[in-house]
Enzyme design. Structure first.
Site, PDB file in Angstrom:
ATOM      1  N   CYS A  34      62.461  92.377  -6.602  1.00 36.02           N
ATOM      2  CA  CYS A  34      61.773  93.628  -6.269  1.00 36.02           C
ATOM      3  C   CYS A  34      62.397  94.277  -5.025  1.00 36.02           C
ATOM      4  CB  CYS A  34      60.270  93.417  -6.057  1.00 36.02           C
ATOM      5  SG  CYS A  34      59.364  94.971  -6.023  1.00 36.02           S
ATOM      6  N   CYS A  66      62.224 102.657  -6.710  1.00 31.66           N
ATOM      7  CA  CYS A  66      62.386 101.380  -7.410  1.00 31.66           C
ATOM      8  C   CYS A  66      63.772 100.838  -7.070  1.00 31.66           C
ATOM      9  CB  CYS A  66      62.226 101.582  -8.914  1.00 31.66           C
ATOM     10  SG  CYS A  66      62.330 100.018  -9.798  1.00 31.66           S
TER      11      CYS A  66
HETATM   12  O1  PYC Z   1      62.685  96.743  -7.550  1.00 32.96           O
HETATM   13  O2  PYC Z   1      61.506  98.114  -6.321  1.00 32.96           O
HETATM   14  C1  PYC Z   1      61.669  97.422  -7.325  1.00 32.96           C
HETATM   15  C2  PYC Z   1      60.596  97.390  -8.339  1.00 32.96           C
HETATM   16  C3  PYC Z   1      59.374  97.984  -8.261  1.00 32.96           C
HETATM   17  C4  PYC Z   1      58.712  97.674  -9.442  1.00 32.96           C
HETATM   18  C5  PYC Z   1      59.548  96.913 -10.210  1.00 32.96           C
HETATM   19  N1  PYC Z   1      60.698  96.754  -9.511  1.00 32.96           N
END
Ligand code: PYC
Length: 310
Positions: free
Chosen positions: A233, A88
């Site tokens: 993300c 993550c």
């Molecule tokens: O930032 O990799 C990330 C992530 C995955 C799910 C929520 N954030």
């Protein structure tokens, strides 16, 4: 009464709850084995920590563990409202900001063990945090998926520490007023791509041009538990970088500024790990803010002590 000590933070709007003490003891061994133990024997802790009434569908938990890889200083297992994540990105940035806040980490670089490989995080004196993620790559280009009720949707399948289906050609409007439509669209796409031979793809990522000065793109990322990522993300941006690199649309060392659904940004860069195989090492840079320090109480008299589970 059992208690769990946590530090809460957010990275570009997406929350992380770092478990410092009181989490399950997963023993020794490679982190992929310890995740299995977590899932099979201690899953109630996952739910108690991140689900309502203590948490929410958007919250990602981070359990600090002893590393298995000899060159790592610490290990981490990430989890969410429905299960476990390979890696993550926003969570790693939150982890580093929280450890720094707690006085457990000075500026510099640190190697971290995760269930999907070692990563390296660097904290700069001004609080900026960069994460050299696991090796990322695209496994399918321009895959056509037949989505019931929608029709054909075309996208790429890529790994960035989790599996993503990345869609640039669509008629969705990526703004907050359209969150229900976006969630419905991406949830249907996920079901269809899973049914079409890609059962591991559990994050769906839509892209559109960004209106933010300096940003190259805006995204909407639907996470496995049906909540959208408030941050751009980190693993999704890594998957995007792998696709851009493979298509020759971004050069090694150049910056890609990814805007999230709510306007926060990460800067992504990559270096080639194996150009012939399309493998890159992505670096994701962002910041996180600590929002709280809490002691969670596991009251045996509380009927929802272990969280509200579907
Ligand atoms: O930032 O990799 C990330 C992530 C995955 C799910 C929520 N954030």
């Amino acid at each position: 009464m059992p208690t769990i000590r946590v530090i809460d933070s957010h990275t570009g709007g997406e929350p992380t709850r770092l478990v410092l003490d009181g989490g399950p003891d997963l023993g020794e061994g490679p982190l992929e084995e310890r995740v299995r133990r977590f899932r099979e024997h201690f899953d109630a802790y996952r739910s108690a920590i991140v689900n309502e009434p203590r948490g929410s569908d958007t919250l990602v938990g981070a359990l600090l563990v002893k590393p298995h890889r000899a060159d790592c200083a610490l290990g981490v297992i990430f989890f969410n409202n429905v299960g476990y994540l390979g890696m993550c990105g926003h969570g790693t940035i939150g982890l580093i900001a929280s450890l720094s806040y707690a006085g457990d980490l000075a500026p510099g670089a640190i190697k971290i063990d995760t269930p999907v490989g070692a990563i390296e995080a660097s904290l700069s004196a001004d609080g900026e945090i960069s994460v050299d993620n696991v090796v990322s790559y695209r496994s399918a280009r321009q895959l056509a998926v037949n989505v019931p009720g929608i029709g054909e949707v075309i996208g790429d399948v890529a790994w960035g520490g989790n599996w993503f289906f990345l869609i640039s050609q669509h008629d969705q409007i990526i703004d907050l007023q359209h969150v229900d439509a976006l969630t419905d669209f991406t949830w249907r796409v996920r079901a269809a791509i899973n049914a079409q031979g890609h059962p591991l793809v559990d994050h769906i990522e839509l892209f559109a041009p960004s209106l933010k000065p300096g940003a190259h793109s805006r995204n909407f990322v639907l996470c496995p538990g049906k909540a959208y990522d408030r941050s751009p993300c980190g693993t999704g941006t890594s998957a995007k970088l792998a696709c851009l690199a493979a298509d020759g649309k971004l050069l090694e060392g150049d910056s890609w500024v990814q805007e999230s659904f709510i306007g926060s940004t990460f800067v992504g860069r990559f270096r080639w790990r194996d150009r012939a195989k399309g493998e890159i090492v992505p670096t994701i840079t962002g910041t996180a803010h600590v929002t709280g320090e809490t002691v969670l109480r596991l009251d045996p008299k509380d009927p929802f002590c272990w969280g509200i589970r579907a």
